[in-house]
Structure formats: structure tokens, C-alpha cells
Write a protein that holds these residues in place. Structure first.
Motif, PDB file in Angstrom:
ATOM      1  N   LEU A 166      69.797  27.676  46.595  1.00  0.00           N
ATOM      2  CA  LEU A 166      70.862  28.653  46.355  1.00  0.00           C
ATOM      3  C   LEU A 166      70.511  30.021  46.934  1.00  0.00           C
ATOM      4  CD1 LEU A 166      71.851  27.758  42.671  1.00  0.00           C
ATOM      5  CD2 LEU A 166      73.239  27.408  44.726  1.00  0.00           C
ATOM      6  N   VAL A 167      69.290  30.471  46.690  1.00  0.00           N
ATOM      7  CA  VAL A 167      68.889  31.790  47.193  1.00  0.00           C
ATOM      8  C   VAL A 167      68.893  31.808  48.716  1.00  0.00           C
ATOM      9  CG1 VAL A 167      67.023  33.492  47.321  1.00  0.00           C
ATOM     10  CG2 VAL A 167      67.526  32.369  45.148  1.00  0.00           C
ATOM     11  N   ARG A 168      68.354  30.785  49.322  1.00  0.00           N
ATOM     12  CA  ARG A 168      68.206  30.774  50.785  1.00  0.00           C
ATOM     13  C   ARG A 168      69.534  30.617  51.519  1.00  0.00           C
ATOM     14  NH1 ARG A 168      62.816  30.540  52.154  1.00  0.00           N
ATOM     15  NH2 ARG A 168      61.392  29.718  50.582  1.00  0.00           N
ATOM     16  N   HIS A 169      70.557  30.134  50.826  1.00  0.00           N
ATOM     17  CA  HIS A 169      71.812  29.857  51.524  1.00  0.00           C
ATOM     18  C   HIS A 169      73.015  30.634  51.003  1.00  0.00           C
ATOM     19  CE1 HIS A 169      69.181  26.416  52.340  1.00  0.00           C
ATOM     20  NE2 HIS A 169      69.795  26.374  53.497  1.00  0.00           N
ATOM     21  N   TYR A 170      72.923  31.185  49.794  1.00  0.00           N
ATOM     22  CA  TYR A 170      74.076  31.884  49.224  1.00  0.00           C
ATOM     23  C   TYR A 170      73.808  33.349  48.895  1.00  0.00           C
ATOM     24  CZ  TYR A 170      75.994  27.173  48.593  1.00  0.00           C
ATOM     25  OH  TYR A 170      76.454  25.900  48.805  1.00  0.00           O
TER      26      TYR A 170
ATOM     27  N   ALA B  50      61.285  35.381  42.680  1.00  0.00           N
ATOM     28  CA  ALA B  50      61.791  36.209  41.584  1.00  0.00           C
ATOM     29  C   ALA B  50      62.820  35.445  40.750  1.00  0.00           C
ATOM     30  CB  ALA B  50      62.401  37.497  42.125  1.00  0.00           C
ATOM     31  N   ALA B  51      63.725  34.724  41.423  1.00  0.00           N
ATOM     32  CA  ALA B  51      64.739  33.958  40.700  1.00  0.00           C
ATOM     33  C   ALA B  51      64.094  32.837  39.884  1.00  0.00           C
ATOM     34  CB  ALA B  51      65.763  33.383  41.686  1.00  0.00           C
ATOM     35  N   GLN B  52      63.101  32.177  40.464  1.00  0.00           N
ATOM     36  CA  GLN B  52      62.412  31.112  39.736  1.00  0.00           C
ATOM     37  C   GLN B  52      61.670  31.669  38.528  1.00  0.00           C
ATOM     38  OE1 GLN B  52      59.990  29.241  42.756  1.00  0.00           O
ATOM     39  NE2 GLN B  52      61.620  27.818  43.361  1.00  0.00           N
ATOM     40  N   SER B  53      61.105  32.861  38.667  1.00  0.00           N
ATOM     41  CA  SER B  53      60.368  33.479  37.562  1.00  0.00           C
ATOM     42  C   SER B  53      61.297  33.882  36.423  1.00  0.00           C
ATOM     43  CB  SER B  53      59.597  34.710  38.062  1.00  0.00           C
ATOM     44  OG  SER B  53      58.609  34.352  38.999  1.00  0.00           O
ATOM     45  N   MET B  54      62.553  34.186  36.749  1.00  0.00           N
ATOM     46  CA  MET B  54      63.510  34.558  35.706  1.00  0.00           C
ATOM     47  C   MET B  54      63.853  33.375  34.813  1.00  0.00           C
ATOM     48  SD  MET B  54      66.212  37.149  37.532  1.00  0.00           S
ATOM     49  CE  MET B  54      65.703  38.789  38.075  1.00  0.00           C
ATOM     50  N   TYR B  55      63.646  32.170  35.295  1.00  0.00           N
ATOM     51  CA  TYR B  55      63.975  30.967  34.520  1.00  0.00           C
ATOM     52  C   TYR B  55      63.138  30.880  33.244  1.00  0.00           C
ATOM     53  CZ  TYR B  55      66.689  26.610  34.897  1.00  0.00           C
ATOM     54  OH  TYR B  55      67.617  25.603  34.743  1.00  0.00           O
TER      55      TYR B  55
ATOM     56  N   GLN C 121      72.860  38.288  34.822  1.00  0.00           N
ATOM     57  CA  GLN C 121      73.571  38.975  35.900  1.00  0.00           C
ATOM     58  C   GLN C 121      72.677  39.142  37.123  1.00  0.00           C
ATOM     59  OE1 GLN C 121      74.808  42.500  33.802  1.00  0.00           O
ATOM     60  NE2 GLN C 121      76.824  41.671  33.308  1.00  0.00           N
ATOM     61  N   GLU C 122      71.433  39.560  36.909  1.00  0.00           N
ATOM     62  CA  GLU C 122      70.501  39.704  38.031  1.00  0.00           C
ATOM     63  C   GLU C 122      70.200  38.359  38.670  1.00  0.00           C
ATOM     64  OE1 GLU C 122      69.674  42.559  39.276  1.00  0.00           O
ATOM     65  OE2 GLU C 122      70.801  43.563  37.692  1.00  0.00           O
ATOM     66  N   PHE C 123      70.096  37.340  37.846  1.00  0.00           N
ATOM     67  CA  PHE C 123      69.848  35.991  38.356  1.00  0.00           C
ATOM     68  C   PHE C 123      71.021  35.524  39.203  1.00  0.00           C
ATOM     69  CE2 PHE C 123      70.085  31.367  37.990  1.00  0.00           C
ATOM     70  CZ  PHE C 123      68.797  30.992  38.352  1.00  0.00           C
ATOM     71  N   CYS C 124      72.243  35.779  38.719  1.00  0.00           N
ATOM     72  CA  CYS C 124      73.437  35.364  39.471  1.00  0.00           C
ATOM     73  C   CYS C 124      73.460  36.013  40.849  1.00  0.00           C
ATOM     74  CB  CYS C 124      74.709  35.724  38.695  1.00  0.00           C
ATOM     75  SG  CYS C 124      75.100  34.591  37.349  1.00  0.00           S
ATOM     76  N   LYS C 125      73.091  37.287  40.925  1.00  0.00           N
ATOM     77  CA  LYS C 125      73.074  37.958  42.228  1.00  0.00           C
ATOM     78  C   LYS C 125      72.052  37.320  43.162  1.00  0.00           C
ATOM     79  CE  LYS C 125      72.525  42.184  40.693  1.00  0.00           C
ATOM     80  NZ  LYS C 125      72.370  43.649  40.701  1.00  0.00           N
TER      81      LYS C 125
ATOM     82  N   VAL D  15      71.012  34.188  43.199  1.00  0.00           N
ATOM     83  CA  VAL D  15      71.395  32.842  43.649  1.00  0.00           C
ATOM     84  C   VAL D  15      72.774  32.829  44.292  1.00  0.00           C
ATOM     85  CG1 VAL D  15      69.933  31.716  41.938  1.00  0.00           C
ATOM     86  CG2 VAL D  15      72.334  32.204  41.384  1.00  0.00           C
ATOM     87  N   GLY D  16      73.363  34.014  44.495  1.00  0.00           N
ATOM     88  CA  GLY D  16      74.614  34.095  45.243  1.00  0.00           C
ATOM     89  C   GLY D  16      75.854  33.737  44.470  1.00  0.00           C
TER      90      GLY D  16
END
Length: 458
Positions: free
Chosen positions: A74-78, A222-227, A294-298, A300-301
Motif C-alpha cells: 500500500l505504501v509503495r503504490h498508493y 513507519a507504517a508497519q511500526s504503527m501497527y 489518521q497518520e496511518f491512513c496517510k 498507506v494512501g
């Protein structure tokens, strides 16, 4: 069951502006990485197909349930920043190839100011929450000095433990947001230097490629760490709700005692204050959970306020931990680390005609210092895994002891030997140990993931 809301198609069409140029946001391939340690050719992007590279279907990627395994894709493409970076990089490479003979490249620039402002707002909200929890903890410690009942002191200590766990989790979340903010600052500075219209060498373009790649990887990490951070907040919420149940029971008890003349108005006021304080802590924690989402959503696009659901937290991969070869992983990290490769590229570029012995020696010292940093960071990440494993083992032992104790307490309660309030207070201690165990396990998961990223070059 996966809930379906606002679907996003594989094409992800949308109009964006970049330095006054209108272009279409489309899914583009991940920047290729190189295992070679030495001079680099100008990388080229390869074709991309969702059907051949996505582990999940397009419907799964678009729905509101975000599994841990989906994050990288998701991060790499969106992610909007990643898409913008790739557009900028492709434009730079095309401009370089067109203007190679003239020695001048007109460089498009990306916008990171809005992202910085967004991160500033998130940090301000986090700081406000952190300050609130710190004040609550100080107030509870102050109240404990005047408490004469062991039950009251135990309840206050359990509440303090819950608040401290939440505080620690928020501090971790703050670190993640700061890391993204630092990335945005670096990218903003880099874009500024690119916008001056100066000539660009193949080495310059390679450096930009490495920096873009590093930014992309940093955002995935960063997104993975938020999980696991989100789940730590969930665990803390469970404990706070348990604290609230005990506090409300205690408050109702003081009301009865007041009618019987067994306590004072101050005792009732203190009990009510405890209930209100915990409710305020719960509200603050709920706000932090919304902010993290909200930060996570940004990252992962997805839409900023999309009501996403986190999937199950992955289990710790103990087989991977047992198979770690530290020295082999350090060698792999040295070959992949972005800073090392950047400095190697600079040294190779400066090691031509016109270079001096002093400049070459300085470049070599700088490269060796960066390599030492990588060795230290990978070793530290490995030791952090060992530390978190020890903490988890200790937490599991404490939980096992708490389970034995709670069984005895349940027997006493069923026999009428202790009151409901005493039972709930004892049970709260068990819930606290259970929360600590879950938090320790999620912290170990994050430590393993951090180590993997260190080996991959971050």
C-alpha cells in the motif's frame, strides 16, 4: 468480516499538481534496489502489474480492513509522497538524458510543506496528550500520600500503571511521527537544491535515487511500526476501562457509606474525582487512537478520515530470531545501507582526475565512519531483540503468577469471604499483568521488524 466502504480501484486516477505541472497519479513500480557496493548506473524503473506483484486482491487492498502484510504494498503504490517522488525522479532522469550534452537540467520540485504542517499538528496533539497523562500520574502519586486504605493505594497504583503504559506508547508514536517529519525536511531540502537549475551529473542523479528509495523504505517501516503501537493503545484502553469499572464501584460504595455516616463528603468527592480522571484519560486515549489511524491512513494512501480496521497483530517469528546470524546480517546491511551507498557513490565520483589525496582520504574516512555506524546500529537492534525477549519472559512469568492468584481470589469471592470491590481490585492487578504481557509481545514484534529493516539498509 471485511467491511466495504469507499472502494479504490487499481488505477487510482487523480489529478495532482507538482511545480505547476499537471499529471496523473497512477500506480507505479517500487524503486529497484541494488546489492552491489560500488559505482552505480542510472537506475531504470521496470513495468508493474498488480496481478503479478500483489499478495492480496485489489478488493482486499481497497477495503477498510488493513492487514499487516498489506502495508508494504500500500505504501509503495498508493502513498502520495511516494508517487510524487517517483514522478520527480523519472522527470529528473528524463531531463538528465535530454540535457546531458548541455550540462544543465531543469529540475521539477515536489511539495513537502503541507506534509510538514500535518506532522506538526500531529505532534502538537500528541504533546498535549502526553502532558495530560503526566499531570494525571503526578496527581495520583500526590493522592496516594494521603490514602490510608491498602485497597485505595492498590487501585491508584493500578491506574498509574495503566497511564504509564499509555504514556510510553505515545512516546513511541511521537518518535515515529518525528522520523517521518525528518524525512520530509530532508526531501524539502533536497528539492530546494534541485530547483536551482544547476547542472546534474550521473552521480547526483544516483544520490537522488538512493534518497528517494530511502524515503520510501522509511515510510513503509513507519507504517508497519504503527501497527503494534496501535495495539498497545488498545491494550491500555482495556486496562483503563477495567480501572474505570473499579473506580465506579468504589464511588457507589462511598455513596452508601456516606448515607450510613461511615465516610465524609471529601471521601465521596475523592472517589468521584477518580472516576472523572479515568474517564478523561480514556477520552484522551481515544483521541490518540484516532490520530494514529489518521497518520496511518496517510502513509498507506487511504482517505485521511477513513474508518479503517487493523487486522490481527502478527505473531512473533521465533524461528527467524533463532536463525539470526549477526555477522552475516551486518555484512548484508553494509551492502544495502543507503547512507553507505551514498557515500560510496560520492567517493567514486570524487576519485577522478583533479581530485586530491586529502579529499580522497577524507571521503574514505567518512565512508568508514558510516560503515561503523551501520555495524553499531545493527548490533544495537539485535541486542534490543534480546532485551525485549527477556522482558517478555519476565512478563509471562508475572502473568502466570497473577493467574494463580486470581483463581484463589475467585474462590474467596464465591465463598463470600471478600467483597465485590475487593474482588474487582484484585482482578485489576491480573488485568494489569495481562496488559503488560501483551505489550511486551508487541514490543518484541516491533524490535524484530526494526532489525529486519536495519539489515535491509535503514
Amino acid at each position: 468480516m471485511r467491511s466495504k466502504i469507499k472502494k479504490q480501484t487499481g488505477k487510482r486516477l487523480g489529478i495532482s499538481l507538482l511545480s505547476g505541472i499537471m499529471f496523473i497519479n497512477i500506480m507505479v513500480p517500487a524503486l529497484a534496489d541494488s546489492d552491489e557496493d560500488g559505482p552505480y548506473t542510472i537506475p531504470k524503473l521496470q513495468s508493474y502489474s498488480t496481478k503479478s506483484t500483489a499478495e492480496y486482491s485489489e478488493a482486499q487492498l481497497a477495503d477498510s480492513l488493513v492487514e499487516f502484510g498489506e502495508i508494504d504494498f500500500l505504501v509503495r503504490h498508493y502513498n502520495n509522497t511516494v508517487i510524487s517522488n517517483r514522478y520527480t525522479y523519472n522527470s529528473l532522469r528524463d531531463a538528465y538524458e535530454r540535457a546531458e550534452e548541455s550540462g544543465s537540467v531543469s529540475s521539477p520540485t515536489g511539495g513537502y510543506k503541507d506534509a510538514d504542517n500535518s506532522m506538526d499538528d500531529a505532534l502538537k496533539q500528541l504533546d498535549k496528550g502526553i502532558s495530560g497523562y503526566q499531570n494525571s500520574i503526578r496527581q495520583l502519586y500526590a493522592q496516594m500520600d494521603s490514602m490510608t486504605s491498602e485497597a485505595e493505594r492498590l487501585a491508584a497504583q493500578n491506574q498509574i500503571s495503566a497511564l504509564q503504559n499509555t504514556l510510553a506508547t505515545l512516546e513511541v508514536q511521537r518518535g515515529y511521527i518525528q522520523s517521518i517529519q525528518e524525512v520530509n525536511t530532508t526531501m524539502s531540502d533536497m528539492m530546494g537544491s534541485m530547483a536551482n537549475g544547476s547542472g546534474m551529473s550521473s552521480s547526483d542523479l544516483t544520490n537522488y535515487y538512493l534518497q528517494f528509495s530511502e524515503v520510501e523504505a522509511t515510510m513503509v517501516k513507519a507504517a508497519q511500526s504503527m501497527y503494534p503501537t496501535y495495539y498497545q493503545l488498545v491494550y491500555n484502553m482495556d486496562q483503563l476501562n477495567a480501572n474505570l469499572a473499579v473506580a465506579e464501584t468504589a464511588y457507589q460504595g462511598t455513596l452508601v457509606q456516606k448515607e450510613l455516616g461511615m465516610c465524609t463528603d471529601n471521601d465521596v468527592a475523592d472517589a468521584l474525582y477518580n472516576v472523572t480522571s479515568i474517564k478523561n484519560s480514556i477520552t484522551s486515549l481515544e483521541n490518540q487512537m484516532v490520530s494514529l489511524k489518521q497518520e496511518f491512513c496517510k502513509l498507506v494512501g487511504k482517505d485521511f478520515n477513513e474508518d479503517i480496521t487493523f487486522g490481527e497483530l502478527p505473531e512473533v517469528d521465533y524461528e527467524y530470531i533463532a536463525s539470526i546470524d549477526l555477522y552475516q546480517d551486518i555484512d548484508r546491511a553494509l551492502s544495502k545501507n543507503y547512507s553507505v551507498r551514498n557515500k560510496q557513490n560520492v567517493m567514486n565520483n570524487n576519485n577522478g582526475p583533479g581530485s586530491t589525496y586529502e579529499s580522497r582520504k577524507s571521503d574514505l574516512y567518512s565512508l568508514n565512519a558510516e560503515r561503523d555506524n551501520v555495524r553499531t546500529e545493527v548490533n544495537a537492534a539485535y541486542l534490543e531483540i534480546q532485551t525485549k525477549m527477556t522482558e517478555l519472559t519476565m512478563a509471562e512469568e508475572k502473568l502466570a503468577n497473577a493467574e494463580r492468584q486470581i483463581k484463589q481470589v475467585e474462590e474467596q469471592y464465591n465463598l463470600g469471604l471478600i467483597s465485590r470491590l475487593e474482588y474487582e481490585q484484585k482482578k485489576l492487578s491480573y488485568i494489569s499483568e495481562e496488559t503488560a504481557c501483551k505489550t511486551a509481545e508487541s514490543a518484541l514484534l516491533d524490535a524484530v521488524n526494526t532489525y529486519k529493516w536495519a539489515v535491509q539498509g535503514l
